[in-house]
Design an enzyme around this catalytic site. Structure first.
Site, mmCIF file in Angstrom:
data_model
loop_
_atom_site.group_PDB
_atom_site.id
_atom_site.type_symbol
_atom_site.label_atom_id
_atom_site.label_comp_id
_atom_site.label_asym_id
_atom_site.label_seq_id
_atom_site.Cartn_x
_atom_site.Cartn_y
_atom_site.Cartn_z
ATOM 1 N N CYS A 282 0.822 -1.217 0.000
ATOM 2 C CA CYS A 282 0.000 0.000 0.000
ATOM 3 C C CYS A 282 0.856 1.267 0.000
ATOM 4 C CB CYS A 282 -0.923 0.021 1.217
ATOM 5 S SG CYS A 282 -2.096 -1.327 1.245
ATOM 6 N N ASP B 256 3.316 2.455 2.318
ATOM 7 C CA ASP B 256 4.023 2.895 3.529
ATOM 8 C C ASP B 256 4.067 1.759 4.534
ATOM 9 O OD1 ASP B 256 4.291 5.743 2.961
ATOM 10 O OD2 ASP B 256 2.122 5.811 3.183
ATOM 11 N N CYS C 164 7.519 7.684 1.894
ATOM 12 C CA CYS C 164 7.928 8.961 1.319
ATOM 13 C C CYS C 164 8.695 9.795 2.362
ATOM 14 C CB CYS C 164 6.700 9.721 0.869
ATOM 15 S SG CYS C 164 5.569 10.019 2.236
ATOM 16 N N CYS D 297 0.889 9.956 7.241
ATOM 17 C CA CYS D 297 2.202 9.514 7.742
ATOM 18 C C CYS D 297 2.269 9.691 9.263
ATOM 19 C CB CYS D 297 3.320 10.306 7.074
ATOM 20 S SG CYS D 297 3.376 10.045 5.298
#
Ligand code: FES
Length: 277
Positions: free
Chosen positions: A35, A37, A62, A106
């Site tokens: 997916c 992360d 990222c 995140c």
């Protein structure tokens, strides 16, 4: 292009506490490389004090995922487990001076890894309910997660939920279900009391406002550890003060707006809600 703060750039280019702890007392692993992360958090815990004495991480993702993981590792060190559990995804974002809206997921991943690690240390399962309903199949996001993140972050639109959880950001098939969840989370029960008569005396209006605040507004705020106090009512102006978790909350303007909307719906279209300055 997303705007990153200097702190995000620094934490991405020079992440703190990367790697693993060979004899970790707790490991929290969340996300899914498929997916996009994933984060594995290692904690070393002082058994006597219950404090986190070391934290390291490995992440795949990222710049924001790396920066958020780095921030989390710095935030948890020196805290007891209970103190660490009070760290929210917003705290992680704030530590970095903010994250782009589209990257808030995140910070949510960081918070989840922390919960998972502490559950691991305490011998609890994470997530606590193993048979959760998956709402977004593209990103494997459950109903429980959407509800929790939406309530904690006061999310009211599907796009916001996508920013914070990724749910809805793929094929889009789950977006109507996410919308239904949001309506369920934020819907205010229909008033059980009679609606306002057409013409109210001042006293009737004050009584009705107080009744609606007690029955319809305060329970919702209290469910989020917040609260509200009515300071004064002058004609159509209702002066209030937010309490608890609502105090200083970045979303306080939105909260006040929703209260005003509710009072306009149920009392008078001319009601104005303000906080005490
Ligand atoms: S099922 Fe949620 S975006 Fe595809």
């Amino acid at each position: 292009m997303w705007e990153y703060t200097d702190k995000v750039k620094d934490a991405f280019l020079h992440p703190r506490n990367t790697g693993e702890i060979a004899d970790a007392d707790a490991i929290g692993e969340v996300g899914n490389i498929v997916c996009g992360d994933a984060l594995k958090l290692f904690l070393k815990i002082d058994k006597e004090t219950g404090k986190i004495i070391d934290a390291k991480f490995q992440t795949f993702g990222c710049a924001s995922a790396i920066a958020s993981s780095s921030a989390l590792s710095e935030l948890v060190k020196g805290r007891t487990l209970d103190e660490a559990l009070k760290i929210t995804n917003q705290d992680i974002a704030d530590f970095l001076g903010g994250l782009p809206d589209q990257k808030m997921h995140c910070s949510v991943m960081g918070r989840e890894a922390l919960e998972a690690a502490i559950a691991n240390y305490r011998g609890e399962s994470f997530p606590s309910e193993p048979k959760e309903k998956v709402i977004c199949k593209c990103f494997d996001v459950t109903e429980d997660k959407i509800r929790k993140v939406a309530i904690e972050n006061h999310l009211t639109t599907v796009d916001e939920v996508t920013n914070y959880t990724k749910a809805g950001g793929g094929c889009g098939e789950c977006r109507s279900e996410i919308n239904a969840l949001l309506m369920d989370i934020w819907s205010v029960k229909k008033p059980s009391k009679p609606v306002a008569p057409k013409k109210l005396t001042n006293l009737q209006k004050i009584a009705l406002i107080q009744e609606i605040i007690e029955a319809e507004i305060r329970p919702g705020l209290q469910a989020d550890n917040g609260d509200l106090e009515v300071i004064d009512i002058e004609g159509n102006k209702v002066i209030v003060e937010l309490r608890g978790m609502c105090t200083g909350c970045l979303m306080s303007d939105i909260t006040i707006g929703r209260i005003q909307e509710k009072l306009r719906e149920l009392v008078s279209g001319e009601i104005v809600v303000e906080t005490q300055r």
